[in-house]
Design a protein around this motif. Structure first.
Motif, PDB file in Angstrom:
ATOM      1  N   GLU A 163      -9.952  11.853  -2.898  1.00  0.00           N
ATOM      2  CA  GLU A 163     -10.182  13.246  -3.273  1.00  0.00           C
ATOM      3  C   GLU A 163     -10.820  13.319  -4.657  1.00  0.00           C
ATOM      4  O   GLU A 163     -11.291  14.366  -5.081  1.00  0.00           O
ATOM      5  CB  GLU A 163      -8.858  14.033  -3.333  1.00  0.00           C
ATOM      6  CG  GLU A 163      -8.151  14.168  -2.006  1.00  0.00           C
ATOM      7  CD  GLU A 163      -7.258  12.967  -1.715  1.00  0.00           C
ATOM      8  OE1 GLU A 163      -7.203  12.042  -2.548  1.00  0.00           O
ATOM      9  OE2 GLU A 163      -6.624  12.955  -0.656  1.00  0.00           O
ATOM     10  N   ARG A 207      -8.026   7.814  -5.761  1.00  0.00           N
ATOM     11  CA  ARG A 207      -7.899   8.540  -4.502  1.00  0.00           C
ATOM     12  C   ARG A 207      -9.253   9.056  -4.042  1.00  0.00           C
ATOM     13  O   ARG A 207     -10.117   9.341  -4.848  1.00  0.00           O
ATOM     14  CB  ARG A 207      -6.921   9.699  -4.671  1.00  0.00           C
ATOM     15  CG  ARG A 207      -5.532   9.254  -5.109  1.00  0.00           C
ATOM     16  CD  ARG A 207      -4.609  10.450  -5.210  1.00  0.00           C
ATOM     17  NE  ARG A 207      -4.528  11.133  -3.935  1.00  0.00           N
ATOM     18  CZ  ARG A 207      -3.609  10.903  -3.004  1.00  0.00           C
ATOM     19  NH1 ARG A 207      -2.693   9.993  -3.218  1.00  0.00           N
ATOM     20  NH2 ARG A 207      -3.601  11.580  -1.881  1.00  0.00           N
ATOM     21  N   GLY A 245      -9.896  11.848  -8.726  1.00  0.00           N
ATOM     22  CA  GLY A 245      -8.734  12.107  -9.572  1.00  0.00           C
ATOM     23  C   GLY A 245      -8.948  13.337 -10.437  1.00  0.00           C
ATOM     24  O   GLY A 245     -10.041  13.882 -10.485  1.00  0.00           O
ATOM     25  N   GLU A 276      -0.997  15.683  -4.042  1.00  0.00           N
ATOM     26  CA  GLU A 276      -0.358  15.020  -5.166  1.00  0.00           C
ATOM     27  C   GLU A 276       1.022  15.604  -5.411  1.00  0.00           C
ATOM     28  O   GLU A 276       1.200  16.463  -6.270  1.00  0.00           O
ATOM     29  CB  GLU A 276      -1.226  15.154  -6.417  1.00  0.00           C
ATOM     30  CG  GLU A 276      -1.540  13.808  -6.991  1.00  0.00           C
ATOM     31  CD  GLU A 276      -1.709  13.881  -8.497  1.00  0.00           C
ATOM     32  OE1 GLU A 276      -1.338  12.899  -9.138  1.00  0.00           O
ATOM     33  OE2 GLU A 276      -2.180  14.890  -9.016  1.00  0.00           O
ATOM     34  N   GLY A 290     -11.397   4.765  -2.107  1.00  0.00           N
ATOM     35  CA  GLY A 290     -10.906   5.336  -3.355  1.00  0.00           C
ATOM     36  C   GLY A 290     -11.718   4.827  -4.536  1.00  0.00           C
ATOM     37  O   GLY A 290     -12.149   5.601  -5.405  1.00  0.00           O
ATOM     38  N   ASP A 323     -13.140  -0.133   0.042  1.00  0.00           N
ATOM     39  CA  ASP A 323     -12.104   0.704  -0.567  1.00  0.00           C
ATOM     40  C   ASP A 323     -12.704   2.043  -0.982  1.00  0.00           C
ATOM     41  O   ASP A 323     -13.378   2.160  -2.002  1.00  0.00           O
ATOM     42  CB  ASP A 323     -11.518  -0.029  -1.775  1.00  0.00           C
ATOM     43  CG  ASP A 323     -10.356   0.730  -2.392  1.00  0.00           C
ATOM     44  OD1 ASP A 323     -10.363   1.978  -2.371  1.00  0.00           O
ATOM     45  OD2 ASP A 323      -9.440   0.071  -2.914  1.00  0.00           O
ATOM     46  N   GLY A 345      -2.175   7.654   3.282  1.00  0.00           N
ATOM     47  CA  GLY A 345      -1.625   8.366   2.139  1.00  0.00           C
ATOM     48  C   GLY A 345      -2.010   9.828   2.111  1.00  0.00           C
ATOM     49  O   GLY A 345      -1.795  10.515   1.121  1.00  0.00           O
ATOM     50  N   ARG A 346      -2.599  10.336   3.192  1.00  0.00           N
ATOM     51  CA  ARG A 346      -3.038  11.724   3.183  1.00  0.00           C
ATOM     52  C   ARG A 346      -2.330  12.532   4.263  1.00  0.00           C
ATOM     53  O   ARG A 346      -2.734  13.634   4.585  1.00  0.00           O
ATOM     54  CB  ARG A 346      -4.545  11.780   3.357  1.00  0.00           C
ATOM     55  CG  ARG A 346      -5.240  10.987   2.250  1.00  0.00           C
ATOM     56  CD  ARG A 346      -6.739  10.948   2.408  1.00  0.00           C
ATOM     57  NE  ARG A 346      -7.265  12.272   2.565  1.00  0.00           N
ATOM     58  CZ  ARG A 346      -8.082  12.626   3.556  1.00  0.00           C
ATOM     59  NH1 ARG A 346      -8.448  11.749   4.452  1.00  0.00           N
ATOM     60  NH2 ARG A 346      -8.528  13.844   3.645  1.00  0.00           N
ATOM     61  N   GLY A 353      -0.032   4.267   0.058  1.00  0.00           N
ATOM     62  CA  GLY A 353      -0.542   5.253   1.005  1.00  0.00           C
ATOM     63  C   GLY A 353       0.116   5.077   2.366  1.00  0.00           C
ATOM     64  O   GLY A 353       0.503   6.061   3.025  1.00  0.00           O
ATOM     65  N   ASP A 366       0.833  -1.199   0.000  1.00  0.00           N
ATOM     66  CA  ASP A 366       0.000   0.000   0.000  1.00  0.00           C
ATOM     67  C   ASP A 366       0.877   1.263   0.000  1.00  0.00           C
ATOM     68  O   ASP A 366       1.504   1.605   1.005  1.00  0.00           O
ATOM     69  CB  ASP A 366      -0.894  -0.034   1.244  1.00  0.00           C
ATOM     70  CG  ASP A 366      -1.934   1.072   1.238  1.00  0.00           C
ATOM     71  OD1 ASP A 366      -1.670   2.143   0.659  1.00  0.00           O
ATOM     72  OD2 ASP A 366      -3.003   0.867   1.832  1.00  0.00           O
ATOM     73  N   HIS A 402     -14.434   6.748  -6.995  1.00  0.00           N
ATOM     74  CA  HIS A 402     -14.177   6.741  -8.426  1.00  0.00           C
ATOM     75  C   HIS A 402     -15.395   6.327  -9.246  1.00  0.00           C
ATOM     76  O   HIS A 402     -15.613   6.838 -10.334  1.00  0.00           O
ATOM     77  CB  HIS A 402     -13.004   5.802  -8.729  1.00  0.00           C
ATOM     78  CG  HIS A 402     -12.474   5.926 -10.122  1.00  0.00           C
ATOM     79  ND1 HIS A 402     -11.788   7.037 -10.553  1.00  0.00           N
ATOM     80  CD2 HIS A 402     -12.560   5.100 -11.195  1.00  0.00           C
ATOM     81  CE1 HIS A 402     -11.459   6.877 -11.821  1.00  0.00           C
ATOM     82  NE2 HIS A 402     -11.926   5.707 -12.231  1.00  0.00           N
ATOM     83  N   GLU A 419      -6.225  17.720  -2.344  1.00  0.00           N
ATOM     84  CA  GLU A 419      -5.495  16.889  -3.287  1.00  0.00           C
ATOM     85  C   GLU A 419      -4.024  16.897  -2.896  1.00  0.00           C
ATOM     86  O   GLU A 419      -3.329  17.898  -3.063  1.00  0.00           O
ATOM     87  CB  GLU A 419      -5.672  17.450  -4.696  1.00  0.00           C
ATOM     88  CG  GLU A 419      -5.008  16.655  -5.789  1.00  0.00           C
ATOM     89  CD  GLU A 419      -5.678  15.316  -6.030  1.00  0.00           C
ATOM     90  OE1 GLU A 419      -4.957  14.323  -6.084  1.00  0.00           O
ATOM     91  OE2 GLU A 419      -6.908  15.277  -6.137  1.00  0.00           O
TER      92      GLU A 419
END
Lengths: 327, 347
Positions: A259, A257, A261, B327, B216, B214, B260-261, A213, A211, B220, B325
């Motif tokens: 947020e 993600r 993409g 990134e 994410g 999940d 991951g944030r 993240g 992972d 999506h 975001e």
């Protein structure tokens, strides 16, 4: 330097021929730092963990060097390695249910480690075990110490494993997908606990994970593995800011993600086509080439893991990747 | 036409527990009063951690298991009122994709036979027309038509999940429920299957219920999202709104826990309580950083208009931290990732 690995290779004897699961792997970890080994199933990350622990099965052959505090481990006999396990290096596995003994209470299992390595008496060992369970934030530790693994939640079982691993204050802790079997809110708790214990004890941590993240939030340095080899090695912040291996680039774009993409809902995710190679018949040269959008004829030769700047190395003939953007 | 394709009302399912002597010993309250509607051609995601009841809810929706109470309406028809024969006929309209592509395919059946089975069962194509329909389905999911003659073990995990998807689509369903359809796959292969599902949903106009942990993937592909905790829905609304402005503290905790944030502190303490004896009042109160006396006594109701939450304090909570975001790779990474676009048919 707590752990220093140079040119590690692990080959398994199988019915269908030799399988090289790890090939020419080098990295090092300092005290109080976390190195993440990241990759997908079959990339060799768990075999690497077992090699460091001296837990490879009998059909495996190990070559290269594994040094713990400057002392070579790879030439140790199994009895010597067993003595160091627990005391100098310890491991937390993915599935605590299968690594805990169902017939003993949580407290007894932690106490066993202390009796074995610190030669504590039964009573003293159990008291220390309760203190350790409390330290890994198990609520009501004295009562939980008298319970069996099946009476504990997944998160609590993993805390027991961590207590066992840390019982003798090892210099190196290997955590192999320690939160993969856990729910996301409990995962966050366990990772925060590992960070906190690392800060307090100064132990070096090798964190094996799939992972990215988790890598971003909890690792200082990263090795990205693909098909048994290191594709890229960098400080974590650098890897996310300027990935220099095409596999890393693809992996970073593959997970959507929360947020949303840049492309928005239902947009296409970066997708690494095809599947990982069969390690019994790996492709010649770069193992990622068959799935790489940037591959060319030169990729039939294995690119070396070469530094493109101090501390950041990648095994790709196209690096720095700005070349392919300029083309 | 505005009538939802699937409508669940006050669904309840408790699994009774028995001791070694067969005496009743309480029950697992897997689903405890769930109402949801799924509009035609939309994607609803049901999210939550293990044991929240999301998989049981999916099976209740397809009437693969019988509810203790409540109703399931599909296309305006009460599924519980259907005769067994009528239900069997209805099955071609509703399909389930499982998490584990290794367990859901019969190893003794060629891929072609596995996909043709629902065609035969529901007499969808005339005799002799099966092979061409199977070939079409295989191409639709990005596999070569020749794959029909091969066996499941010859395929990778991602390819097997494509086969399972082709089989689910064979009967031409209007509703597909995916129960963690990508969770068993590696990250790079997950992306392939998520892209495929997005294409199929759009091109076939499917109504899709995604059961997933999940977030994410949920963000999506889902239009709407329902968050479950201990058998009930704590929040439901348009996915973009729920993610940007979550109203329930549990939803906020789930989002904050996604790695991951840069959030390193655990969002909430403790484990999910047992569904055998869920807490009184609001079931989340034992882990909620905002809980008050009222929360320990009175169960909140799922209230609000298009964005509903079951929280006594929802109008008084501090605003949720923004999802920014993060990134670091920026434009360079996006341009490099643009090269990783699927070409179509996969090996």
């Amino acid at each position: 330097m707590v752990l220093d690995i140079r040119g590690l290779a692990v080959t398994f004897r199988t019915d269908r021929g030799p399988l090289r699961a790890v090939d020419d792997l080098s990295f090092s970890v300092e005290a109080g730092r976390t190195l993440a080994v990241v990759g997908e199933s079959g990339c060799g990350k768990s075999v690497t963990a077992l090699a460091i622990m001296g837990l490879l099965p009998p059909n495996a052959r190990l070559s290269g060097s594994i040094r713990l505090h400057g002392r070579e481990m790879s030439t140790l006999n199994p009895a010597e390695w067993r003595r160091r396990r627990g005391r100098e290096l310890a491991m937390v596995f993915q599935e605590p249910m299968t690594s805990l003994n169902p017939a003993f209470t949580a407290g007894e299992q932690v106490a066993e480690v202390l009796r074995l390595h610190e030669r504590l008496g039964e009573r003293a060992a159990f008291d220390r075990a309760v203190a350790l369970l409390d330290r890994v934030r198990i609520p009501d530790a004295a009562r939980r110490a008298r319970q069996y693994p099946h009476q504990l939640s997944g998160g609590m079982r993993q805390r027991v494993m961590i207590a066992m691993a840390l019982a003798c204050k090892p210099r190196l802790l290997i955590a192999d997908e320690p939160t993969t079997a856990l729910d996301v809110t409990v995962q966050a708790q366990i990772l925060a606990l590992l960070d906190e214990l690392k800060r307090e004890t100064g132990t070096a941590v090798v964190l094996i994970t799939h992972d990215l993240g988790i890598v971003a939030d909890h690792a200082d340095d990263v090795v990205v593995m693909y098909a048994g080899r290191a594709a890229e090695r960098a400080p974590a912040a650098r890897l996310f800011a300027r990935p220099e291996h095409p596999y890393t680039v693809g992996l970073l774009g593959a997970a959507p993600r929360i947020e949303g993409g840049p492309g928005g809902r239902m947009s296409r995710l970066a997708s690494i086509e095809g599947t990982v190679p069969d390690l019994l018949h790996p492709p010649e040269g770069c193992r990622f080439a068959p799935r790489c959008p940037f591959h060319g004829t030169d990729c039939t030769r294995q690119p070396p893991l070469a530094e493109i700047e101090p501390g950041h190395a990648t095994a790709c003939w196209r690096a720095p990747l700005d070349q392919v953007l300029a083309a | 036409m505005n009538e939802p394709l699937l409508e669940l009302r006050d669904l309840r399912k408790h699994f009774p527990l028995r001791d070694a002597l067969g005496r009743a010993r309480g029950a697992v309250r897997a689903v405890d009063g769930v109402s949801l509607a799924v509009a035609r051609g939309t994607v609803l995601a049901i999210v939550g951690e293990s044991g929240c009841g999301k998989s049981t809810l999916g099976r209740l929706a397809l009437r693969l298991i019988e509810p203790d109470a409540g109703s399931v309406r599909f296309d305006g028809e009460d599924l519980r009122a259907l005769s067994p024969a009528a239900l069997r006929a209805r099955r071609r309209d509703m399909q389930l994709i499982f998490q584990d592509p290794f367990a859901s395919l019969d190893p003794r059946m060629t891929v072609g036979a596995a996909i043709a089975e629902p065609l035969r069962l529901h007499r969808i194509v005339p005799r002799g027309g099966e092979a061409s329909r199977v070939a079409e389905l295989l191409e639709r999911v990005g596999l070569r038509p020749e794959s029909a003659q091969r066996w499941p073990h010859e395929f990778s995990g991602g390819q097997r999940q494509r086969i399972a998807i082709a089989r689910a689509l064979a009967s031409g369903p209007r509703l597909v429920i995916g129960d963690e359809p990508i969770s068993a796959l590696d990250v790079s292969v997950q992306a392939q299957v998520v892209n495929l599902l997005a294409d199929l949903i759009r091109d076939l106009g499917l109504t899709f219920v995604l059961i997933s942990h999940d977030l994410g993937v949920v963000r999506h592909i889902a239009d709407r999202v329902a968050v479950m905790y201990l058998g009930s829905i704590v929040e439901e609304g348009a996915a973009a709104t729920v993610f940007a402005a979550p109203r329930h503290p549990y939803t906020r905790a789930l989002l904050a826990a996604v790695p991951g944030r840069g959030i390193k502190a655990p969002p909430i303490e403790g484990d999910v309580p047992s569904p055998i004896a869920p807490p009184a009042g609001c079931r989340f109160h034992t882990r909620c950083p905002h809980a008050e006396a009222l929360c320990r006594e009175q169960p909140p109701i799922l209230a609000g208009g298009d964005h509903r939450a079951a929280c006594h304090l929802q109008d008084r909570l501090p605003p949720a931290p923004p999802l920014q975001e993060a990134e670091p790779g920026g434009d360079r990474l996006r341009r490099l990732q643009a090269f990783f676009q699927p070409a179509g048919t996969e090996a």
